[in-house]
Scaffold this motif. Sequence first.
Motif, PDB file in Angstrom:
ATOM      1  N   LEU A 128      -2.871   1.585  12.825  1.00  0.00           N
ATOM      2  CA  LEU A 128      -2.077   0.543  13.690  1.00  0.00           C
ATOM      3  C   LEU A 128      -3.087  -0.488  14.080  1.00  0.00           C
ATOM      4  O   LEU A 128      -2.886  -1.795  13.906  1.00  0.00           O
ATOM      5  N   ARG A 129      -4.463  -0.110  14.445  1.00  0.00           N
ATOM      6  CA  ARG A 129      -5.478  -0.993  14.952  1.00  0.00           C
ATOM      7  C   ARG A 129      -5.974  -1.940  13.742  1.00  0.00           C
ATOM      8  O   ARG A 129      -6.017  -2.883  13.808  1.00  0.00           O
ATOM      9  N   TYR A 130      -6.084  -1.265  12.455  1.00  0.00           N
ATOM     10  CA  TYR A 130      -6.381  -2.114  11.404  1.00  0.00           C
ATOM     11  C   TYR A 130      -5.472  -2.986  10.921  1.00  0.00           C
ATOM     12  O   TYR A 130      -5.518  -4.077  10.821  1.00  0.00           O
ATOM     13  N   VAL A 131      -3.862  -2.681  10.997  1.00  0.00           N
ATOM     14  CA  VAL A 131      -2.897  -3.563  10.890  1.00  0.00           C
ATOM     15  C   VAL A 131      -2.914  -4.838  11.789  1.00  0.00           C
ATOM     16  O   VAL A 131      -2.934  -5.891  11.253  1.00  0.00           O
ATOM     17  N   GLN A 132      -3.184  -4.520  12.962  1.00  0.00           N
ATOM     18  CA  GLN A 132      -3.279  -5.509  14.045  1.00  0.00           C
ATOM     19  C   GLN A 132      -4.566  -6.255  13.723  1.00  0.00           C
ATOM     20  O   GLN A 132      -4.254  -7.856  13.941  1.00  0.00           O
ATOM     21  N   ARG A 133      -5.580  -5.865  13.499  1.00  0.00           N
ATOM     22  CA  ARG A 133      -6.825  -6.640  13.265  1.00  0.00           C
ATOM     23  C   ARG A 133      -6.632  -7.473  11.950  1.00  0.00           C
ATOM     24  O   ARG A 133      -7.024  -8.761  11.953  1.00  0.00           O
ATOM     25  N   LYS A 134      -5.843  -6.945  11.051  1.00  0.00           N
ATOM     26  CA  LYS A 134      -5.615  -7.898   9.909  1.00  0.00           C
ATOM     27  C   LYS A 134      -4.717  -8.983  10.190  1.00  0.00           C
ATOM     28  O   LYS A 134      -4.739 -10.191   9.458  1.00  0.00           O
ATOM     29  N   LEU A 135      -3.794  -8.845  11.148  1.00  0.00           N
ATOM     30  CA  LEU A 135      -2.750  -9.888  11.394  1.00  0.00           C
ATOM     31  C   LEU A 135      -3.577 -10.805  12.078  1.00  0.00           C
ATOM     32  O   LEU A 135      -3.250 -12.050  12.051  1.00  0.00           O
ATOM     33  N   GLU A 136      -4.381 -10.527  13.246  1.00  0.00           N
ATOM     34  CA  GLU A 136      -5.248 -11.322  13.751  1.00  0.00           C
ATOM     35  C   GLU A 136      -6.082 -12.473  13.004  1.00  0.00           C
ATOM     36  O   GLU A 136      -6.071 -13.421  13.179  1.00  0.00           O
ATOM     37  N   MET A 137      -6.591 -11.628  11.705  1.00  0.00           N
ATOM     38  CA  MET A 137      -7.317 -12.492  10.915  1.00  0.00           C
ATOM     39  C   MET A 137      -6.522 -13.419  10.280  1.00  0.00           C
ATOM     40  O   MET A 137      -7.051 -14.636   9.679  1.00  0.00           O
ATOM     41  N   SER A 138      -5.291 -13.380   9.906  1.00  0.00           N
ATOM     42  CA  SER A 138      -4.337 -14.618   9.715  1.00  0.00           C
ATOM     43  C   SER A 138      -4.262 -15.693  10.594  1.00  0.00           C
ATOM     44  O   SER A 138      -4.060 -16.641  10.285  1.00  0.00           O
ATOM     45  N   ARG A 139      -4.287 -15.169  11.782  1.00  0.00           N
ATOM     46  CA  ARG A 139      -4.503 -16.255  12.791  1.00  0.00           C
ATOM     47  C   ARG A 139      -5.785 -16.913  12.914  1.00  0.00           C
ATOM     48  O   ARG A 139      -5.751 -18.343  13.207  1.00  0.00           O
ATOM     49  N   GLU A 140      -6.729 -16.127  12.776  1.00  0.00           N
ATOM     50  CA  GLU A 140      -8.057 -16.739  12.829  1.00  0.00           C
ATOM     51  C   GLU A 140      -8.930 -17.520  11.796  1.00  0.00           C
ATOM     52  O   GLU A 140      -9.566 -18.561  11.842  1.00  0.00           O
ATOM     53  N   PHE A 141      -8.504 -16.740  10.747  1.00  0.00           N
ATOM     54  CA  PHE A 141      -8.955 -17.357   9.502  1.00  0.00           C
ATOM     55  C   PHE A 141      -8.040 -17.689   8.209  1.00  0.00           C
ATOM     56  O   PHE A 141      -8.199 -17.043   7.222  1.00  0.00           O
ATOM     57  N   PRO A 142      -7.067 -18.594   8.686  1.00  0.00           N
ATOM     58  CA  PRO A 142      -6.101 -18.619   7.529  1.00  0.00           C
ATOM     59  C   PRO A 142      -6.531 -19.463   6.380  1.00  0.00           C
ATOM     60  O   PRO A 142      -6.087 -19.112   5.279  1.00  0.00           O
ATOM     61  N   ARG A 143      -7.634 -20.362   6.651  1.00  0.00           N
ATOM     62  CA  ARG A 143      -8.303 -21.067   5.381  1.00  0.00           C
ATOM     63  C   ARG A 143      -8.849 -19.982   4.386  1.00  0.00           C
ATOM     64  O   ARG A 143      -8.755 -20.017   3.128  1.00  0.00           O
ATOM     65  N   GLU A 144      -9.706 -19.021   5.292  1.00  0.00           N
ATOM     66  CA  GLU A 144     -10.410 -18.088   4.289  1.00  0.00           C
ATOM     67  C   GLU A 144      -9.676 -17.155   3.825  1.00  0.00           C
ATOM     68  O   GLU A 144      -9.747 -16.712   2.696  1.00  0.00           O
ATOM     69  N   SER A 145      -8.434 -16.804   4.145  1.00  0.00           N
ATOM     70  CA  SER A 145      -7.453 -16.028   3.477  1.00  0.00           C
ATOM     71  C   SER A 145      -7.039 -16.487   2.263  1.00  0.00           C
ATOM     72  O   SER A 145      -6.763 -16.194   1.253  1.00  0.00           O
ATOM     73  N   ARG A 146      -6.617 -18.145   2.432  1.00  0.00           N
ATOM     74  CA  ARG A 146      -6.248 -18.815   1.197  1.00  0.00           C
ATOM     75  C   ARG A 146      -7.306 -18.830   0.096  1.00  0.00           C
ATOM     76  O   ARG A 146      -6.994 -19.030  -1.158  1.00  0.00           O
ATOM     77  N   LEU A 147      -8.466 -19.246   0.571  1.00  0.00           N
ATOM     78  CA  LEU A 147      -9.622 -19.118  -0.506  1.00  0.00           C
ATOM     79  C   LEU A 147      -9.594 -17.952  -1.152  1.00  0.00           C
ATOM     80  O   LEU A 147      -9.690 -17.937  -2.427  1.00  0.00           O
ATOM     81  N   PHE A 148      -9.574 -16.668  -0.448  1.00  0.00           N
ATOM     82  CA  PHE A 148      -9.820 -15.435  -1.044  1.00  0.00           C
ATOM     83  C   PHE A 148      -8.509 -15.278  -2.175  1.00  0.00           C
ATOM     84  O   PHE A 148      -8.585 -14.880  -3.368  1.00  0.00           O
ATOM     85  N   ALA A 149      -7.235 -15.493  -1.656  1.00  0.00           N
ATOM     86  CA  ALA A 149      -6.117 -15.301  -2.402  1.00  0.00           C
ATOM     87  C   ALA A 149      -6.221 -16.283  -3.639  1.00  0.00           C
ATOM     88  O   ALA A 149      -5.683 -15.894  -4.862  1.00  0.00           O
ATOM     89  N   ASN A 150      -6.544 -17.659  -3.453  1.00  0.00           N
ATOM     90  CA  ASN A 150      -6.674 -18.552  -4.650  1.00  0.00           C
ATOM     91  C   ASN A 150      -7.956 -17.809  -5.846  1.00  0.00           C
ATOM     92  O   ASN A 150      -7.293 -18.044  -6.992  1.00  0.00           O
ATOM     93  N   GLU A 151      -8.755 -17.234  -5.330  1.00  0.00           N
ATOM     94  CA  GLU A 151      -9.856 -16.720  -5.995  1.00  0.00           C
ATOM     95  C   GLU A 151      -9.008 -15.492  -7.089  1.00  0.00           C
ATOM     96  O   GLU A 151      -9.360 -15.442  -8.003  1.00  0.00           O
ATOM     97  N   ILE A 152      -8.256 -14.591  -6.338  1.00  0.00           N
ATOM     98  CA  ILE A 152      -7.732 -13.477  -7.081  1.00  0.00           C
ATOM     99  C   ILE A 152      -6.651 -14.233  -7.852  1.00  0.00           C
ATOM    100  O   ILE A 152      -6.751 -13.585  -9.061  1.00  0.00           O
ATOM    101  N   LEU A 153      -5.925 -14.990  -7.539  1.00  0.00           N
ATOM    102  CA  LEU A 153      -4.869 -15.638  -8.619  1.00  0.00           C
ATOM    103  C   LEU A 153      -5.428 -16.181  -9.579  1.00  0.00           C
ATOM    104  O   LEU A 153      -4.812 -16.163 -10.763  1.00  0.00           O
TER     105      LEU A 153
END
Length: 212
Positions: free
Chosen positions: A100-125
């Motif tokens: 559950l701590r891992y889930v919450q940290r990943k959710l916090e990262m969506s708040r803190e690093f939205p651009r980084e998340s999209r960068l990663f997603a675009n690379e994978i796509l």
Amino acid sequence: MPTSSIPAPSDTPQPRASRIQRRNRKRILDAALEVFSQHGYRGATLDQIATEAGLSKPNILYYFAGKEDIHVTLLNDLMDTWLAPMRQIDPQGDPMNEILRYVQRKLEMSREFPRESRLFANEILQGAPRMGPHLQTGLKPLVDDTAALIETWIAQGRLARVDPRHLIFSIWATTQHYADFGAQVQVLMDGGDGLDGASAFLDTLYRRLLTP
């Protein structure tokens, strides 16, 4: 399609950059992150990055060999940040609390690093053309170890029976969604990012799923 991948760090000592050089590199990388997260690698141009950074294109090329060099640098920096929450799962901790701590940290990262998340997603796509080897050497061993740990907890009767890898994929999907599909979330949540409600919802979801 580019075929180069994220290079291994060099053992050759590099000259220490001046304060101005460090500032300009950060300025370029911040600008590139904004451009790449909006347009993807293929849609981004050095001209767009230069405009976003408020620097000339020749100035950009003084610090980086080109668009791919900037992109690879961002991906290198991102991977350490992205893998940190999984590395922090404590094998000696309470299994439910650790997941559950891992889930919450990943959710916090969506708040803190939205651009980084999209960068990663675009690379994978795009098929991970620049970071495919890193997925093999960095991400896969970590996921393998984490899946084995979860399997051990399940065998001990401390978690309900689930497929560890599908559990990990599910956590990624339900947390990174709020960054990768942020524009859609804002429309459907009447302008909010949905993250406050998501925290309680995901805690309940995974707690119920994993309780033996």
